[in-house]
Design a protein around this motif. Sequence first.
Motif, PDB file in Angstrom:
ATOM      1  N   TYR A   1       0.848  -1.187   0.000  1.00 19.35           N
ATOM      2  CA  TYR A   1       0.000   0.000   0.000  1.00 19.35           C
ATOM      3  C   TYR A   1       0.887   1.242   0.000  1.00 19.35           C
ATOM      4  CZ  TYR A   1       0.967   0.423   5.028  1.00 19.35           C
ATOM      5  OH  TYR A   1       1.579   0.554   6.244  1.00 19.35           O
ATOM      6  N   ALA A   2       0.320   2.344  -0.524  1.00 20.16           N
ATOM      7  CA  ALA A   2       1.080   3.584  -0.645  1.00 20.16           C
ATOM      8  C   ALA A   2       1.113   4.328   0.685  1.00 20.16           C
ATOM      9  CB  ALA A   2       0.449   4.472  -1.717  1.00 20.16           C
ATOM     10  N   LYS A   3       2.239   4.968   0.962  1.00 19.21           N
ATOM     11  CA  LYS A   3       2.378   5.747   2.188  1.00 19.21           C
ATOM     12  C   LYS A   3       2.561   7.220   1.820  1.00 19.21           C
ATOM     13  CE  LYS A   3       4.634   2.005   4.739  1.00 19.21           C
ATOM     14  NZ  LYS A   3       5.834   1.601   5.502  1.00 19.21           N
ATOM     15  N   ASP A   4       1.653   7.739   1.008  1.00 18.26           N
ATOM     16  CA  ASP A   4       1.810   9.113   0.566  1.00 18.26           C
ATOM     17  C   ASP A   4       0.560   9.906   0.886  1.00 18.26           C
ATOM     18  OD1 ASP A   4      -0.073   8.344  -1.304  1.00 18.26           O
ATOM     19  OD2 ASP A   4       1.416   8.042  -2.889  1.00 18.26           O
ATOM     20  N   SER A   5       0.566  11.197   0.520  1.00 13.61           N
ATOM     21  CA  SER A   5      -0.536  12.079   0.858  1.00 13.61           C
ATOM     22  C   SER A   5      -1.829  11.689   0.170  1.00 13.61           C
ATOM     23  CB  SER A   5      -0.173  13.518   0.489  1.00 13.61           C
ATOM     24  OG  SER A   5       0.082  13.621  -0.908  1.00 13.61           O
ATOM     25  N   LYS A   6      -1.749  10.927  -0.903  1.00 14.01           N
ATOM     26  CA  LYS A   6      -2.958  10.489  -1.593  1.00 14.01           C
ATOM     27  C   LYS A   6      -3.857   9.695  -0.659  1.00 14.01           C
ATOM     28  CE  LYS A   6      -4.523   8.075  -5.754  1.00 14.01           C
ATOM     29  NZ  LYS A   6      -4.098   7.308  -6.958  1.00 14.01           N
ATOM     30  N   GLU A   7      -3.267   8.937   0.266  1.00  5.27           N
ATOM     31  CA  GLU A   7      -4.046   8.202   1.243  1.00  5.27           C
ATOM     32  C   GLU A   7      -4.058   8.882   2.608  1.00  5.27           C
ATOM     33  OE1 GLU A   7      -2.436   4.211   1.088  1.00  5.27           O
ATOM     34  OE2 GLU A   7      -4.128   3.587  -0.153  1.00  5.27           O
ATOM     35  N   GLN A   8      -2.979   9.571   2.948  1.00  2.65           N
ATOM     36  CA  GLN A   8      -2.892  10.186   4.266  1.00  2.65           C
ATOM     37  C   GLN A   8      -3.936  11.279   4.452  1.00  2.65           C
ATOM     38  OE1 GLN A   8      -0.960   8.965   6.642  1.00  2.65           O
ATOM     39  NE2 GLN A   8      -1.810  10.388   8.128  1.00  2.65           N
ATOM     40  N   ARG A   9      -4.167  12.086   3.427  1.00  2.00           N
ATOM     41  CA  ARG A   9      -5.133  13.182   3.559  1.00  2.00           C
ATOM     42  C   ARG A   9      -6.560  12.683   3.756  1.00  2.00           C
ATOM     43  NH1 ARG A   9      -2.673  17.358  -1.006  1.00  2.00           N
ATOM     44  NH2 ARG A   9      -0.766  17.892   0.150  1.00  2.00           N
ATOM     45  N   PRO A  10      -7.035  11.721   2.944  1.00  2.00           N
ATOM     46  CA  PRO A  10      -8.375  11.178   3.223  1.00  2.00           C
ATOM     47  C   PRO A  10      -8.477  10.549   4.609  1.00  2.00           C
ATOM     48  CG  PRO A  10      -7.678  10.564   1.023  1.00  2.00           C
ATOM     49  CD  PRO A  10      -6.487  11.180   1.695  1.00  2.00           C
TER      50      PRO A  10
END
Length: 216
Positions: A5-14
């Motif tokens: 899974y990605a650990k970037d703002s694409k998921e962190q912000r939601p």
Amino acid sequence: MNFDYAKDSKEQRPYEHYLAAYKDMDPNEISERTGISYDEESRKFTVCFMGSTYLVSFPDYEISHVEDEIGVYPLEEAMNAKIFIIRYLAERFAAPFSGKFLTYHDVPWGEVYFRQFQGRCLMRFAFSYGNKLEHFQKVMEHLGAEKSTEGDCSYKLEFMNNLFIKFILWEGDDEFPPSSQILFSDNFAVSFAAEDLAVAGDIAINMMKAVERKLF
């Protein structure tokens, strides 16, 4: 156990958005709306997720598993799984399952997002297990899934509380590549959008691969 899974703002912000909403809610209202039990003394929800039981605290959303034989716990590690559950708690509601399953095409807006779902879930699933039916069978049995009759090998998995996904494989051979179908219980379409179903399929396939690494 390592999950993809990605650990970037694409998921962190939601995640931060849903976490803020979750903290401001009434846990009893969440429980009534979703059907997920809440214990006022421990201040924890009990969530069933792909064969395992998790305790989810309120309001800080700390997640711990109840030890079992599966031994793989994505809800503690995978950001896409964490977002899926907290979004369900914050926004969605339980709906009864009639026993009917739907293809992705049958879901509202499924036609629009089908190409993404095809690559992200159907093709990935087919080429991961279409020539390894024995692995697929052992993985699904390890998850407590129920064997079905469709295709060359198929199982019905309870993804979470009374929400089911059916995974169907047709084995590849020298002439034809493997193929697959993924069906969703009809209450999925009531509680979630087409994009969410693609995420659910992706989470489940990640879980299969993590269990496969554990077993083999």
